[in-house]
Design a protein around this motif. Structure first.
Motif, PDB file in Angstrom:
ATOM      1  N   MET A   1      19.340  77.122  62.531  1.00  0.00           N
ATOM      2  CA  MET A   1      20.658  77.623  62.732  1.00  0.00           C
ATOM      3  C   MET A   1      20.629  78.969  61.594  1.00  0.00           C
ATOM      4  SD  MET A   1      24.514  76.015  62.233  1.00  0.00           S
ATOM      5  CE  MET A   1      24.241  75.142  60.961  1.00  0.00           C
ATOM      6  N   GLY A   2      21.240  80.110  62.157  1.00  0.00           N
ATOM      7  CA  GLY A   2      20.972  81.174  61.421  1.00  0.00           C
ATOM      8  C   GLY A   2      22.390  81.492  60.917  1.00  0.00           C
ATOM      9  N   LEU A   3      22.187  82.660  60.324  1.00  0.00           N
ATOM     10  CA  LEU A   3      23.456  83.235  59.519  1.00  0.00           C
ATOM     11  C   LEU A   3      24.705  83.250  60.571  1.00  0.00           C
ATOM     12  CD1 LEU A   3      23.814  83.928  56.646  1.00  0.00           C
ATOM     13  CD2 LEU A   3      23.310  86.279  57.268  1.00  0.00           C
ATOM     14  N   LEU A   4      24.442  83.965  61.740  1.00  0.00           N
ATOM     15  CA  LEU A   4      25.686  84.184  62.566  1.00  0.00           C
ATOM     16  C   LEU A   4      26.315  82.808  63.039  1.00  0.00           C
ATOM     17  CD1 LEU A   4      24.123  87.017  64.671  1.00  0.00           C
ATOM     18  CD2 LEU A   4      25.566  87.386  62.866  1.00  0.00           C
ATOM     19  N   ASP A   5      25.387  81.983  63.299  1.00  0.00           N
ATOM     20  CA  ASP A   5      25.888  80.329  63.526  1.00  0.00           C
ATOM     21  C   ASP A   5      27.048  79.942  62.460  1.00  0.00           C
ATOM     22  OD1 ASP A   5      24.426  80.170  66.004  1.00  0.00           O
ATOM     23  OD2 ASP A   5      22.813  79.928  64.372  1.00  0.00           O
ATOM     24  N   GLU A   6      26.685  80.205  61.397  1.00  0.00           N
ATOM     25  CA  GLU A   6      27.398  79.827  60.078  1.00  0.00           C
ATOM     26  C   GLU A   6      28.683  80.662  60.056  1.00  0.00           C
ATOM     27  OE1 GLU A   6      23.400  78.864  57.409  1.00  0.00           O
ATOM     28  OE2 GLU A   6      24.893  80.192  56.514  1.00  0.00           O
ATOM     29  N   VAL A   7      28.558  81.880  60.483  1.00  0.00           N
ATOM     30  CA  VAL A   7      29.835  82.829  60.423  1.00  0.00           C
ATOM     31  C   VAL A   7      30.670  82.143  61.391  1.00  0.00           C
ATOM     32  CG1 VAL A   7      30.638  84.966  60.831  1.00  0.00           C
ATOM     33  CG2 VAL A   7      28.740  84.627  59.584  1.00  0.00           C
ATOM     34  N   GLU A   8      30.277  81.775  62.465  1.00  0.00           N
ATOM     35  CA  GLU A   8      31.151  81.197  63.498  1.00  0.00           C
ATOM     36  C   GLU A   8      31.881  79.653  63.036  1.00  0.00           C
ATOM     37  OE1 GLU A   8      32.221  81.964  66.611  1.00  0.00           O
ATOM     38  OE2 GLU A   8      31.423  84.052  65.923  1.00  0.00           O
ATOM     39  N   LEU A   9      31.154  78.948  62.274  1.00  0.00           N
ATOM     40  CA  LEU A   9      31.613  77.794  61.777  1.00  0.00           C
ATOM     41  C   LEU A   9      32.597  78.026  60.804  1.00  0.00           C
ATOM     42  CD1 LEU A   9      28.348  75.590  61.318  1.00  0.00           C
ATOM     43  CD2 LEU A   9      30.513  74.942  62.178  1.00  0.00           C
ATOM     44  N   LEU A  10      32.419  78.957  59.772  1.00  0.00           N
ATOM     45  CA  LEU A  10      33.241  79.184  58.810  1.00  0.00           C
ATOM     46  C   LEU A  10      34.770  79.821  59.678  1.00  0.00           C
ATOM     47  CD1 LEU A  10      31.122  81.239  56.160  1.00  0.00           C
ATOM     48  CD2 LEU A  10      32.326  78.903  55.932  1.00  0.00           C
ATOM     49  N   ARG A  11      34.526  80.544  60.306  1.00  0.00           N
ATOM     50  CA  ARG A  11      35.672  81.066  61.349  1.00  0.00           C
ATOM     51  C   ARG A  11      36.773  79.687  61.571  1.00  0.00           C
ATOM     52  NH1 ARG A  11      34.909  85.890  64.862  1.00  0.00           N
ATOM     53  NH2 ARG A  11      37.062  85.781  64.992  1.00  0.00           N
ATOM     54  N   LYS A  12      36.118  78.546  61.894  1.00  0.00           N
ATOM     55  CA  LYS A  12      36.969  77.410  62.203  1.00  0.00           C
ATOM     56  C   LYS A  12      37.651  76.770  61.222  1.00  0.00           C
ATOM     57  CE  LYS A  12      33.930  76.457  66.208  1.00  0.00           C
ATOM     58  NZ  LYS A  12      32.636  75.645  66.438  1.00  0.00           N
ATOM     59  N   ILE A  13      37.468  77.108  59.996  1.00  0.00           N
ATOM     60  CA  ILE A  13      38.150  76.550  58.803  1.00  0.00           C
ATOM     61  C   ILE A  13      39.119  77.281  58.534  1.00  0.00           C
ATOM     62  CG2 ILE A  13      37.786  76.008  56.379  1.00  0.00           C
ATOM     63  CD1 ILE A  13      34.776  75.860  57.047  1.00  0.00           C
ATOM     64  N   PRO A  14      40.454  76.574  58.559  1.00  0.00           N
ATOM     65  CA  PRO A  14      41.525  77.266  58.296  1.00  0.00           C
ATOM     66  C   PRO A  14      41.588  78.469  57.221  1.00  0.00           C
ATOM     67  CG  PRO A  14      42.034  74.870  58.539  1.00  0.00           C
ATOM     68  CD  PRO A  14      40.460  75.316  58.422  1.00  0.00           C
ATOM     69  N   ILE A  15      41.292  78.133  55.751  1.00  0.00           N
ATOM     70  CA  ILE A  15      41.541  79.082  54.922  1.00  0.00           C
ATOM     71  C   ILE A  15      40.622  80.421  55.056  1.00  0.00           C
ATOM     72  CG2 ILE A  15      41.971  77.598  53.132  1.00  0.00           C
ATOM     73  CD1 ILE A  15      39.563  77.879  51.839  1.00  0.00           C
ATOM     74  N   SER A  17      39.970  81.477  58.374  1.00  0.00           N
ATOM     75  CA  SER A  17      40.051  81.923  59.879  1.00  0.00           C
ATOM     76  C   SER A  17      40.562  83.327  59.867  1.00  0.00           C
ATOM     77  CB  SER A  17      40.955  80.860  60.326  1.00  0.00           C
ATOM     78  OG  SER A  17      42.337  80.929  59.819  1.00  0.00           O
ATOM     79  N   LYS A  18      41.414  83.774  58.889  1.00  0.00           N
ATOM     80  CA  LYS A  18      41.887  85.060  58.852  1.00  0.00           C
ATOM     81  C   LYS A  18      40.880  86.173  58.574  1.00  0.00           C
ATOM     82  CE  LYS A  18      46.449  83.531  60.514  1.00  0.00           C
ATOM     83  NZ  LYS A  18      46.552  82.309  59.938  1.00  0.00           N
ATOM     84  N   ILE A  19      39.971  85.758  58.058  1.00  0.00           N
ATOM     85  CA  ILE A  19      38.970  86.601  57.097  1.00  0.00           C
ATOM     86  C   ILE A  19      38.274  87.390  58.030  1.00  0.00           C
ATOM     87  CG2 ILE A  19      37.587  86.983  55.259  1.00  0.00           C
ATOM     88  CD1 ILE A  19      38.991  84.572  54.013  1.00  0.00           C
ATOM     89  N   GLU A  20      37.972  88.875  57.874  1.00  0.00           N
ATOM     90  CA  GLU A  20      36.981  89.582  58.578  1.00  0.00           C
ATOM     91  C   GLU A  20      35.758  88.950  58.628  1.00  0.00           C
ATOM     92  OE1 GLU A  20      36.514  93.415  57.232  1.00  0.00           O
ATOM     93  OE2 GLU A  20      38.489  93.404  56.283  1.00  0.00           O
ATOM     94  N   PRO A  21      34.983  88.920  59.998  1.00  0.00           N
ATOM     95  CA  PRO A  21      33.812  88.545  60.067  1.00  0.00           C
ATOM     96  C   PRO A  21      32.839  88.867  59.256  1.00  0.00           C
ATOM     97  CG  PRO A  21      34.571  89.222  62.118  1.00  0.00           C
ATOM     98  CD  PRO A  21      35.524  89.545  61.222  1.00  0.00           C
ATOM     99  N   SER A  22      32.747  90.375  58.867  1.00  0.00           N
ATOM    100  CA  SER A  22      31.912  90.708  57.749  1.00  0.00           C
ATOM    101  C   SER A  22      31.856  89.856  56.457  1.00  0.00           C
ATOM    102  CB  SER A  22      31.952  92.362  57.738  1.00  0.00           C
ATOM    103  OG  SER A  22      33.081  92.602  56.854  1.00  0.00           O
ATOM    104  N   LYS A  23      33.062  89.750  55.977  1.00  0.00           N
ATOM    105  CA  LYS A  23      33.501  89.032  54.778  1.00  0.00           C
ATOM    106  C   LYS A  23      32.705  87.685  54.893  1.00  0.00           C
ATOM    107  CE  LYS A  23      35.609  92.466  53.022  1.00  0.00           C
ATOM    108  NZ  LYS A  23      34.949  93.478  54.063  1.00  0.00           N
ATOM    109  N   LEU A  24      32.820  87.098  55.951  1.00  0.00           N
ATOM    110  CA  LEU A  24      32.493  85.628  56.201  1.00  0.00           C
ATOM    111  C   LEU A  24      30.942  85.671  56.065  1.00  0.00           C
ATOM    112  CD1 LEU A  24      34.845  84.042  58.903  1.00  0.00           C
ATOM    113  CD2 LEU A  24      34.859  83.944  56.403  1.00  0.00           C
ATOM    114  N   LYS A  25      30.285  86.679  56.890  1.00  0.00           N
ATOM    115  CA  LYS A  25      28.918  86.817  56.717  1.00  0.00           C
ATOM    116  C   LYS A  25      28.464  87.120  55.275  1.00  0.00           C
ATOM    117  CE  LYS A  25      25.458  89.467  59.492  1.00  0.00           C
ATOM    118  NZ  LYS A  25      25.193  90.528  60.234  1.00  0.00           N
ATOM    119  N   LEU A  26      29.080  87.625  54.666  1.00  0.00           N
ATOM    120  CA  LEU A  26      28.697  88.004  53.194  1.00  0.00           C
ATOM    121  C   LEU A  26      28.836  86.531  52.210  1.00  0.00           C
ATOM    122  CD1 LEU A  26      28.001  89.527  50.689  1.00  0.00           C
ATOM    123  CD2 LEU A  26      30.355  89.875  50.290  1.00  0.00           C
TER     124      LEU A  26
END
Lengths: 150, 888
Positions: A1-15, A17-26
């Motif tokens: 599983m790479g970084l991008l998959d992890e970003v997808e996962l993080l987006r599913k977590i409520p707190i 969910s509304k954060i920009e993908p680039s920040k989630l990637k960081l």
């Protein structure tokens, strides 16, 4: 599983969910991915809180020490975050978290978490929202409990 | 020590100085002839000779006839001149080397003596002098002395002689001119020293100021933590600046005065020709003197200037050195130095630390008369286990030091079996008594050498030198004897095995292991061993044993709990937990040729990439990495901790990469060679398992493996020793023991993998019975300056073991375990008391509960012994001890 998959996962977590993908990637890039074998302990009740964990695979038990021995009070599933209270308010861990199956987590250290909050206020706002929501739920339950006839 | 430098020089080099003077005297005639010979050659050999074919040359005052042709005569004289050049040059060479050697020998002697004196200083004196002051005294300040010692007597004779010779010559021409030439010399001789005196005083001040400067420097280095913790850098900077200012002012004043002296000198020098012109001219006009004589005198006077200058320089140097010597020497004569014989004497056969220890009316007072110990008396068998308790400031600390003879009592005596400890040589007090303070200091040796430090009193077994080194060793020994230095060979085996109760080195290792266990240090040393590399001198079969551990671990890699934790090195597989750089090198860099951080810059690596056709791929991956980094980190302010921790690119370079990516987007042609290097270096840092960027796919791994192969296959001869390749069947001497056993990478993303792997390794090591082997490597771990590479607790434990291994008749521990955890303290205390059963222990306790374990307890308060007796007695009565017990 790479970084991008992890970003997808993080987006599913409520707190998050509304954060920009680039920040989630960081966030994903700077946090450590840790796998725990079944039975391994993520953290122990009473320890100082140094990190929060996001479960990205497997299940973990939340165990509380009681006079009658350890008691499982909840079981955490994928996409849940655990341990954030201890790093937010500097209290010792209120429960032990133990891997029920093999568990994969993203470990967000306290320093990392605060840097993110300071750097990106949206995260702080989202957390506030989430905590307020939890408080609301708790208060409602309390009201319900107090209102109940004995 | 001798009060004046001349006395010192004469005391230690009188014979050599006289010899040197004789050599100089012997040199004069040759010098004279070599000066005179050109005249003879011109006058007698080159000029046409009127007397026919007989040539004469005056040699040493004799006219020698040569019955040869003019040409042969010229050749003879010319070769004679050449021979003289050789002889005078040889003389000068010999004299200079002799002077240098004499100076250096005396300097060596002086430094050695000063150091001996430091070792004899009473300990309280070190509260007054700092190392910052002592160090420059022995190193820099005495340095000019070496140069001066050589010329102390030789130069006045050498140049004085020349001066006299020339003056005499001028007198011979005309006595009035002679008077004129000599007239101002007494003036110079009188005024200059007067002026010089003030310069000297300033020089003295300057020396003191520089010493204070270096004192301040060493203070800043030792207390650097405090400076940061209290933000006092400005204060310190200003202090430093004011000291520099002080030195500047003094220096400036020195310059003004010194160059005024020079100006005056030059003026007087030029004044004399004024006399020559006026008086000499008058005499010529009057017909009393020929013009030729006046010219000769003027010429001679020119020659006078150089020796005169040298003499003045000698005088100035003499004054300078005299001050330095006096200032240094007065610092090395404190009150209460240890007697010299006590420092050197060997003990008599039987130890005097027996019988009864009796402390009788001992008081210790500081300079102001404040008593830290006030007429303390007690007696106890020297074999008893005695605890000293009391609050801090009760004098218990000083009492322990007095009994160890580290502190001399102001009055009163400490006796063992009726003998006064003050008269015992250090060979007794330092061997039969062992003392451990609360702040252990280690030497900058290895851990093991520190442990046996207290067993090295005299060399016991001569070192066997091979033929080549024997000559050097013999010479050094002779030189040391010549200069009054230490007669002992530092390279010999100094360890006194008998004192440690063992027969040889092998048995000592066993004893050391026992002691490490006793002070709870085994695990620490074991960990140091795992982190350490094998000392090449002691390699032996350690490598083999470690290899057996590697194989044992590899056999277990298939176990399900262990498999996910370690990714072993495999020649034919890409290691996803190692960086691309590590994967290509597949070994450890030796030296900095193949620094992993800068691998892309190495021309050979670039050559390898080109060869396997990876250059363009790496460029593309690098572009991808840069893109990701720019995306992730561009919003963060520069200096954010994430850059340091996570980014491949420094904050200040990020904008450059942004524009670089812009250029790259327009096509590869837009990139300069520097751009390409920057991009190509990025993939080297990629660690697939850690960074999870998915930029290195299976195919790329295959190709990187090709690069690995090509790298090793074509490695030029010159670089072959710059990499220690990983080889499953060979020990890698550059890697630590642990890495050699592991022979792979810890897997990223496995919780507690480091701890789990540590356990597995410990398991393997214990199964193969290798723990002692690892500990033996740990004992080679360098402790660092003052033991700084070890923790405070480790240093303290080591210090206790270092004292116990000496098997002293009396072991004194002055709050020696205070920095350790309570539980560890208790274990060590029990272990030590057990070990020392039937032999004396005096322990200044910081935990009063432990007092129960001692035969006798001495309770101190305000510098006095207020109670002593057994635990049962003292705790039964209402006294100070009970009060202390209650307060805990």
């Amino acid at each position: 599983m790479g970084l991008l998959d992890e970003v997808e996962l993080l987006r599913k977590i409520p707190i998050f969910s509304k954060i920009e993908p680039s920040k989630l990637k960081l966030l994903a890039f700077t946090s450590e991915r840790l796998t725990y074998a079944e039975g391994d302990v993520l953290f122990e009740q009473g320890d100082a809180g140094d990190a929060a964990y996001i479960i990205i695979g497997g299940k973990a038990d939340v165990v509380v020490d009681t006079p009658g021995g350890p008691l499982i009070v909840a079981t955490l599933d994928e996409n849940e975050i655990v341990g954030e209270i201890a790093i937010l308010c500097d209290v010792p861990r209120t429960a032990t978290v133990k891997a029920k199956t093999e568990v994969t987590t993203l470990r967000i250290t306290k320093d990392l978490f605060f840097s993110l909050v300071v750097e990106f206020p949206q995260i702080a706002v989202e957390i506030m929202r989430e905590l307020a929501h939890r408080l609301e739920v708790t208060t409602a339950r309390l009201r319900e409990a107090v209102g109940k006839p004995q | 020590m001798e009060k004046s430098i001349f006395k010192y020089i004469l005391k230690y080099s009188a014979a050599q100085q006289i010899y040197l003077l004789c050599v100089i005297l012997a040199f004069y005639p040759f010098l004279f002839i070599s000066l005179d010979l050109p005249k003879i050659i011109i006058n007698r050999a080159i000029k046409p000779n009127a007397d026919g074919d007989v040539f004469e040359a005056p040699i040493f005052g004799y006219e020698i006839e040569f019955d040869v042709s003019q040409l042969t005569f010229l050749l003879i004289l010319s070769f004679f001149y050449l021979a003289l050049v050789f002889i005078t040059g040889g003389f000068k060479y010999y004299i200079n080397v002799f002077k240098g050697r004499m100076g250096e020998r005396l300097l060596r002697r002086l430094r050695y003596q000063l150091y001996t004196r430091i070792l004899r200083f009473p300990l309280p004196h070190f509260k007054k002098v700092s190392q910052g002051e002592l160090i420059p005294m022995i190193t820099a300040e005495v340095e000019p002395l070496g140069g001066f010692i050589g010329i102390a007597f030789a130069d006045p004779l050498f140049f004085g002689g020349q001066l006299m010779l020339i003056l005499g010559y001028i007198f011979l021409q005309d006595w009035r001119l002679g008077l004129a030439a000599a007239a101002l010399i007494p003036v110079q001789g009188f005024i200059i020293p007067k002026l010089q005196k003030k310069v000297n005083a300033l020089g003295k001040q300057r020396v003191q100021n520089v010493r204070r400067l270096s004192d301040h420097l060493s203070e800043s280095v030792s207390g650097i933590g405090e400076i940061h913790a209290h933000d006092t850098s400005n204060l310190e900077l200003s202090r430093f600046s004011s000291r520099l200012g002080g030195i500047y002012l003094i220096r400036y004043e020195i310059y003004r005065r010194k160059f005024f002296v020079k100006f005056l000198n030059n003026f007087i020098d030029k004044l004399t020709p004024f006399f020559f012109f006026s008086i000499g001219g008058f005499l010529v006009i009057e017909g009393h003197l020929t013009v030729g004589a006046l010219v000769a005198v003027l010429n001679a006077y020119k020659d006078l200037a150089s020796p005169w200058k040298e003499l003045l320089a000698w005088y100035q140097q003499k004054e300078d050195v005299r001050i330095k010597y006096e200032q240094v020497v007065e610092q090395f004569e404190p009150q209460g130095m240890l007697e010299e014989n006590l420092q050197h004497d060997e003990p008599t056969a039987s130890s005097p630390i027996t019988g009864e220890l009796s402390v009788s009316n001992v008081s210790v007072a500081d300079e102001d008369g404040v008593r830290s110990i006030d007429t303390v008396s007690f007696t106890t068998p020297s074999t008893a286990h005695v605890a000293i308790v009391g609050s801090s400031g009760s004098g218990k600390d000083d009492l322990a030091q007095v009994v160890a003879r580290l502190l001399a009592p102001t009055s009163g005596r400490v006796l063992f079996g009726g003998q006064d400890i003050a008269n015992m040589p250090e060979a007794v007090t330092g061997r039969d008594i062992a003392y451990v303070g609360s702040n252990a200091y280690l030497q900058s040796f290895s851990v093991g050498d520190n442990l046996v430090y207290g067993l090295k009193h005299r060399p016991l077994v001569d070192r066997k030198y091979n033929a080549a080194d024997t000559a050097a060793a013999t010479l050094e020994k002779a030189e040391a004897a010549e200069t009054g230095n230490s007669p002992y060979d530092y390279n010999a085996d100094w360890v006194d095995y008998a004192a440690a109760g063992v027969s040889d080195g092998e048995a000592l290792i066993g004893r050391v292991n026992t002691l490490l266990g006793m002070v709870e240090l085994s695990d620490d040393v074991y960990q140091l061993g795992l982190r350490g590399t094998i000392n090449p001198k002691k390699r032996g079969d350690i490598e083999e044993r470690i290899m057996s551990a590697r194989h044992a671990l590899r056999d277990r890699l298939s176990e399900p709990e262990i498999a996910p934790l370690i990714e072993p090195f495999d020649q034919t597989r890409f290691n996803t937990n190692a960086s691309v750089a590590e994967n290509i090198l597949f070994g450890l860099p030796v030296g900095d040729s193949f620094d992993l951080e800068k691998l892309a810059e190495h021309p050979y690596i670039r050559q390898v990439l080109d060869k396997v056709g990876l250059t363009e791929d790496f460029l593309a991956i690098g572009q991808n990495v840069a893109q990701t980094m720019v995306e992730l980190f561009a919003d963060l302010p520069p200096g954010h901790e994430f850059f340091e921790q996570f980014s491949f690119i420094d904050a200040e370079d990020l904008p450059d990469y942004q524009t670089l990516l812009g250029r790259a987007a327009r096509g590869a042609d837009g990139l300069t060679e520097e751009d390409r290097l920057r991009l190509i270096s990025l993939p080297f840092k990629l660690n697939p398992a850690r960074h999870r960027l998915d930029l290195i796919d299976e195919r790329m791994m295959e190709r990187i493996l090709e690069a690995r192969e090509a790298f090793a296959a074509d490695l030029p001869e010159a670089l072959s020793d710059k990499v220690a390749f990983f080889d499953v069947d060979a020990y890698n001497p550059t890697a630590s023991l642990q890495d050699n056993i592991l022979f792979g990478k810890l897997a990223y993303g496995q919780a507690q993998s480091a701890a789990k792997v540590r356990e597995v390794i410990a398991d393997v090591i214990d199964n193969l019975d290798l723990r002692d082997t690892v500990i033996s490597v740990g004992l080679d771990f360098p402790a660092g300056t003052g033991g700084a590479r070890l923790s405070q607790a480790q240093r303290q434990k080591l210090a206790i073991a270092r004292a116990v291994i000496k098997e002293p008749a009396l072991l004194i521990l002055n709050e020696a375990a205070v920095s350790l955890d309570q539980s560890v303290q208790a274990v060590i205390l029990d272990n030590i008391l057990n070990e020392r059963h039937g032999r004396g222990v005096i322990w200044v306790l910081n935990r009063i509960d432990d007092a129960q374990k001692f035969d006798e307890i001495i309770v101190m308060k305000d510098g006095r012994v207020v109670e002593n007796g057994s635990y049962d007695n003292l705790s039964a009565q209402d006294g100070e001890f009970k009060a202390l017990l209650g307060s805990v």
